[in-house]
Design a protein around this motif. Structure first.
Motif, PDB file in Angstrom:
ATOM      1  N   ILE A 107      -0.601   2.881  -1.049  1.00 51.39           N
ATOM      2  CA  ILE A 107      -0.069   2.977  -2.415  1.00 51.39           C
ATOM      3  C   ILE A 107      -0.103   4.423  -2.892  1.00 51.39           C
ATOM      4  O   ILE A 107       0.853   4.908  -3.509  1.00 51.39           O
ATOM      5  CB  ILE A 107      -0.857   2.048  -3.368  1.00 51.39           C
ATOM      6  CG1 ILE A 107      -0.536   0.585  -3.045  1.00 51.39           C
ATOM      7  CG2 ILE A 107      -0.551   2.362  -4.819  1.00 51.39           C
ATOM      8  CD1 ILE A 107      -1.420  -0.419  -3.758  1.00 51.39           C
ATOM      9  N   VAL A 108      -1.195   5.144  -2.591  1.00 46.52           N
ATOM     10  CA  VAL A 108      -1.298   6.542  -3.002  1.00 46.52           C
ATOM     11  C   VAL A 108      -0.205   7.365  -2.313  1.00 46.52           C
ATOM     12  O   VAL A 108       0.438   8.215  -2.944  1.00 46.52           O
ATOM     13  CB  VAL A 108      -2.708   7.096  -2.682  1.00 46.52           C
ATOM     14  CG1 VAL A 108      -2.750   8.609  -2.759  1.00 46.52           C
ATOM     15  CG2 VAL A 108      -3.729   6.490  -3.632  1.00 46.52           C
ATOM     16  N   THR A 109       0.036   7.103  -1.040  1.00 47.22           N
ATOM     17  CA  THR A 109       1.086   7.820  -0.306  1.00 47.22           C
ATOM     18  C   THR A 109       2.457   7.538  -0.910  1.00 47.22           C
ATOM     19  O   THR A 109       3.255   8.452  -1.133  1.00 47.22           O
ATOM     20  CB  THR A 109       1.063   7.408   1.178  1.00 47.22           C
ATOM     21  OG1 THR A 109      -0.227   7.701   1.712  1.00 47.22           O
ATOM     22  CG2 THR A 109       2.124   8.129   1.972  1.00 47.22           C
ATOM     23  N   LYS A 110       2.703   6.268  -1.183  1.00 49.10           N
ATOM     24  CA  LYS A 110       3.992   5.898  -1.786  1.00 49.10           C
ATOM     25  C   LYS A 110       4.120   6.519  -3.179  1.00 49.10           C
ATOM     26  O   LYS A 110       5.189   7.021  -3.548  1.00 49.10           O
ATOM     27  CB  LYS A 110       4.104   4.376  -1.884  1.00 49.10           C
ATOM     28  CG  LYS A 110       5.478   3.897  -2.309  1.00 49.10           C
ATOM     29  CD  LYS A 110       5.539   2.384  -2.336  1.00 49.10           C
ATOM     30  CE  LYS A 110       5.909   1.903  -0.948  1.00 49.10           C
ATOM     31  NZ  LYS A 110       6.224   0.465  -0.922  1.00 49.10           N
ATOM     32  N   ASN A 111       3.034   6.517  -3.942  1.00 49.05           N
ATOM     33  CA  ASN A 111       3.049   7.094  -5.291  1.00 49.05           C
ATOM     34  C   ASN A 111       3.332   8.595  -5.225  1.00 49.05           C
ATOM     35  O   ASN A 111       4.102   9.130  -6.038  1.00 49.05           O
ATOM     36  CB  ASN A 111       1.714   6.822  -5.982  1.00 49.05           C
ATOM     37  CG  ASN A 111       1.764   7.101  -7.463  1.00 49.05           C
ATOM     38  OD1 ASN A 111       2.828   7.114  -8.058  1.00 49.05           O
ATOM     39  ND2 ASN A 111       0.610   7.320  -8.059  1.00 49.05           N
ATOM     40  N   ALA A 112       2.731   9.296  -4.251  1.00 51.54           N
ATOM     41  CA  ALA A 112       2.981  10.738  -4.116  1.00 51.54           C
ATOM     42  C   ALA A 112       4.445  10.987  -3.777  1.00 51.54           C
ATOM     43  O   ALA A 112       5.057  11.933  -4.304  1.00 51.54           O
ATOM     44  CB  ALA A 112       2.072  11.319  -3.028  1.00 51.54           C
ATOM     45  N   GLY A 113       5.035  10.162  -2.923  1.00 48.31           N
ATOM     46  CA  GLY A 113       6.454  10.302  -2.600  1.00 48.31           C
ATOM     47  C   GLY A 113       7.332  10.086  -3.822  1.00 48.31           C
ATOM     48  O   GLY A 113       8.302  10.827  -4.061  1.00 48.31           O
ATOM     49  N   LEU A 114       7.002   9.075  -4.612  1.00 49.90           N
ATOM     50  CA  LEU A 114       7.777   8.809  -5.829  1.00 49.90           C
ATOM     51  C   LEU A 114       7.626   9.942  -6.842  1.00 49.90           C
ATOM     52  O   LEU A 114       8.599  10.318  -7.509  1.00 49.90           O
ATOM     53  CB  LEU A 114       7.343   7.473  -6.446  1.00 49.90           C
ATOM     54  CG  LEU A 114       7.717   6.222  -5.653  1.00 49.90           C
ATOM     55  CD1 LEU A 114       7.071   4.992  -6.287  1.00 49.90           C
ATOM     56  CD2 LEU A 114       9.225   6.054  -5.586  1.00 49.90           C
TER      57      LEU A 114
END
Length: 153
Positions: A107-114
């Motif tokens: 989730i943190v990785t996806k959030n950083a991408g967003l």
């Protein structure tokens, strides 16, 4: 002083049964009984009678002391069982924690991408607004009064 043999056949039978029961209780508590692992873990009157090869009624009727020993052995056994259960629960909970930590990382990785995409979109929007303002000025300048040239000049 030597022990006298029991006086009557009933006393001899009760003594022989008591010896069988004590030996069976020792085998059950040591884990060396021929029963399955599940019945070894369950210290019951039925399991003791089965292991000794006697009837349950004999235990209740004539061998209360062995019944008390069985109850004490069951209490001693219940503590390790609870510890084992807690260990299993702890291992399961650690697995859940590991799974949740992996999900958090995803989730943190996806959030950083967003977040990166949102910042880039804001930069593009600012550039588009500046370009729009520049084009609006140029259009306004072109729409304003213009001097016409005459051919005589």
């Amino acid at each position: 002083m030597p022990k006298r043999p029991p006086a009557n056949p009933d006393d001899r039978r009760i003594k022989a049964t008591a010896e069988k029961l004590r030996a069976a209780l020792d085998r059950l508590t040591d884990g060396s009984a021929e029963q399955s692992a599940a019945s070894i873990r369950r210290l019951t009157v039925a399991a003791l009678a089965r292991e000794a090869g006697v009837g349950r009624n004999a235990i209740y009727a004539n061998h209360r002391d062995i019944l008390d020993n069985l109850i004490q052995a069951r209490r001693r056994q219940s503590v390790p069982d609870r510890i084992a259960t807690m260990g299993d629960t702890l291992a399961e909970q650690r697995g859940v924690i590991d799974n949740m930590q992996q999900q958090v990382r995803q989730i943190v990785t996806k959030n950083a991408g967003l977040l990166r995409r949102a910042i880039e979109a804001e930069r593009r929007a600012e550039r588009a607004e500046r370009r729009s303002a520049q084009l609006t000025k140029e259009i306004s300048a072109l729409r304003g009064p213009a001097m016409l040239r005459t051919s005589s000049e």
